[in-house]
Scaffold this active site. Structure first.
Site, PDB file in Angstrom:
ATOM      1  N   HIS A  70       8.855  41.662  55.200  1.00  0.00           N
ATOM      2  CA  HIS A  70       8.502  42.739  56.121  1.00  0.00           C
ATOM      3  C   HIS A  70       7.041  42.559  56.514  1.00  0.00           C
ATOM      4  O   HIS A  70       6.342  41.696  55.959  1.00  0.00           O
ATOM      5  CB  HIS A  70       8.725  44.091  55.458  1.00  0.00           C
ATOM      6  CG  HIS A  70      10.175  44.449  55.346  1.00  0.00           C
ATOM      7  ND1 HIS A  70      10.594  45.686  54.902  1.00  0.00           N
ATOM      8  CD2 HIS A  70      11.301  43.753  55.626  1.00  0.00           C
ATOM      9  CE1 HIS A  70      11.921  45.727  54.911  1.00  0.00           C
ATOM     10  NE2 HIS A  70      12.368  44.564  55.340  1.00  0.00           N
ATOM     11  N   GLU A  78       4.354  44.277  55.872  1.00  0.00           N
ATOM     12  CA  GLU A  78       3.417  44.441  54.750  1.00  0.00           C
ATOM     13  C   GLU A  78       3.490  43.245  53.806  1.00  0.00           C
ATOM     14  O   GLU A  78       2.476  42.762  53.307  1.00  0.00           O
ATOM     15  CB  GLU A  78       3.736  45.724  53.978  1.00  0.00           C
ATOM     16  CG  GLU A  78       3.669  46.982  54.813  1.00  0.00           C
ATOM     17  CD  GLU A  78       4.991  47.391  55.475  1.00  0.00           C
ATOM     18  OE1 GLU A  78       5.125  48.572  55.813  1.00  0.00           O
ATOM     19  OE2 GLU A  78       5.883  46.523  55.643  1.00  0.00           O
ATOM     20  N   SER A  96       5.944  53.269  58.896  1.00  0.00           N
ATOM     21  CA  SER A  96       5.878  53.772  57.527  1.00  0.00           C
ATOM     22  C   SER A  96       6.677  52.866  56.592  1.00  0.00           C
ATOM     23  O   SER A  96       7.812  52.501  56.894  1.00  0.00           O
ATOM     24  CB  SER A  96       6.419  55.201  57.477  1.00  0.00           C
ATOM     25  OG  SER A  96       6.177  55.774  56.216  1.00  0.00           O
ATOM     26  N   CYS A 138       8.989  50.901  54.012  1.00  0.00           N
ATOM     27  CA  CYS A 138      10.275  51.078  53.338  1.00  0.00           C
ATOM     28  C   CYS A 138      10.007  51.155  51.826  1.00  0.00           C
ATOM     29  O   CYS A 138       8.879  50.956  51.374  1.00  0.00           O
ATOM     30  CB  CYS A 138      11.208  49.911  53.656  1.00  0.00           C
ATOM     31  SG  CYS A 138      10.694  48.357  52.888  1.00  0.00           S
ATOM     32  N   CYS A 149       8.449  47.872  50.335  1.00  0.00           N
ATOM     33  CA  CYS A 149       7.034  47.685  50.647  1.00  0.00           C
ATOM     34  C   CYS A 149       6.172  48.754  49.964  1.00  0.00           C
ATOM     35  O   CYS A 149       5.091  48.453  49.460  1.00  0.00           O
ATOM     36  CB  CYS A 149       6.824  47.680  52.152  1.00  0.00           C
ATOM     37  SG  CYS A 149       7.585  46.239  52.948  1.00  0.00           S
TER      38      CYS A 149
END
Length: 150
Positions: free
Chosen positions: A56, A58, A81, A83, A86
């Site tokens: 992802h 991040e 925001s 998941c 992350c």
């Protein structure tokens, strides 16, 4: 040190847009040193590009930053925001602050992070929100796949 949240979020957005333009999920992340303002790592969701469901935005930023003795004095900028995966990684590595570009398309895990002492700043940036809204309308199956087959 004062951080220009708009500057770093724009960098994260550019990563998200890069991912989108490559046919992937438009989520970008940037990890910043709180003392120097140096960008330690940045990246975007690479589910499609790498065939890897755990990269992802991040996670890509963390991977680009590489090894560090501590991440306590860093800020993660993310266009969406986080998941649970992350957010768990952010908590695991004691990242002290997360700046979120979009909680409209997904509330993610802001409460989870705050409950673990992470400072969370929500910008709800119009560009971040619009990009994910566009993506969700165009590729709802890919959105569901990226969020674990919701």
């Amino acid at each position: 040190m004062y951080h220009d949240h708009d500057y770093y979020m724009k960098r994260a957005y550019q990563q998200a847009l890069k991912g989108y333009n490559e046919g992937g999920c438009p989520i970008g992340g940037v990890l910043v040193d709180n003392d120097t303002g140096e960008i330690l790592g940045e990246g975007h969701n690479a589910l499609v590009q790498e065939g890897n469901p755990i990269i992802h935005g991040e996670m890509a930023a963390m991977r680009a930053a590489g090894r560090m003795p501590s991440r306590r004095n860093t800020t993660m900028y993310t266009t969406l925001s986080p998941c649970m995966m992350c957010a768990g990684t952010i908590a695991q590595f004691h990242i002290g602050r997360v700046v979120v570009g979009d909680t409209v398309n997904s509330e993610g895990n802001v409460a989870f992070l705050r409950d673990r002492g992470v400072e969370v700043i929500v910008l709800d940036d119009p560009e971040c929100i619009a990009l994910v809204q566009k993506f969700r309308a165009e590729k709802p199956d890919l959105w569901d796949e990226d969020w674990g087959g919701v």
